[in-house]
Design a protein around this motif. Sequence first.
Motif: not given
Length: 271
Positions: A144-148, A174, A180, A182, A193, A196
């Motif tokens: 996990v790369l995001s706090a979404a 990118e 983003e 995720l 991904a 936004a």
Amino acid sequence: MVSRVRPVRIAVLNLMPFKEVTEADFLRLLKGVSTPVEVAWMRLRTHVSKHTSAVYMESRYRYFDELRQERFDGFIVTGAPVELIDFEEVDYWEELRQIFDWAHASVRSTLYICWGAQAGLYHFFGVPKYALPRKVFGVFGQHVLSAAPLLKGFPKEFPMPHSRHTEIRRGDLERHADLEILAESPISGVSMAMTADAREVFITGHLEYEPYTLDNEYRRDLGKRDDVDLPKNYYEADDPSRKPVDSWHEWALRLYENWTSLYLVKERQDA
């Protein structure tokens, strides 16, 4: 007086050949969320299903042009067995592009799954897909790369089934500031991904799969193709004579709960 919550309405464009199997996969998850959900099954005018009877399709499915004027909170585009064909060569590509544009303008959020994710990324951002030397096949840990909010309650790593002959690449995503990443895996690549505004969510794997789907694919193709490997991290002790380990179902339910409650219901209330 008892307050009644209006059900979340979700349309599903089912591009998979065996419609009933895919329906069961998604309904199992959508029926498990805390919000009531109504599902409408969508089909294409420019493509005729070869594996599902016309009678069944008539009874369960409606065409895009019959549904486009209705109000939906969410939309799901499934995978499709056309990943080795160029997008523009897929016989229903032009109709699919119209549907993608409709979804972007008309629903709060769309989940694009597997080839559907590749098709959506190509349509909206020009992101290409690449053929793989061997099929990515099995269950792989995703970082996990995001706090979404979509990943609320997820651990730092969670499992996701994959079954693909093609891939998208991180570098191509990118280049787009509106995308983003995720979650991803060093083995199976970018798995999630989104844009936004969360109108488009792209998932390259199959969290919706039931426990025996990869097993069925493995036994179907064994001896018929030269690129069929044992699905990784799937059977108990990697032994195909033993049961699959359903390691991903909890996170599939969590994802669909987050999607419906935080992106469909909440956005509806905030509107």
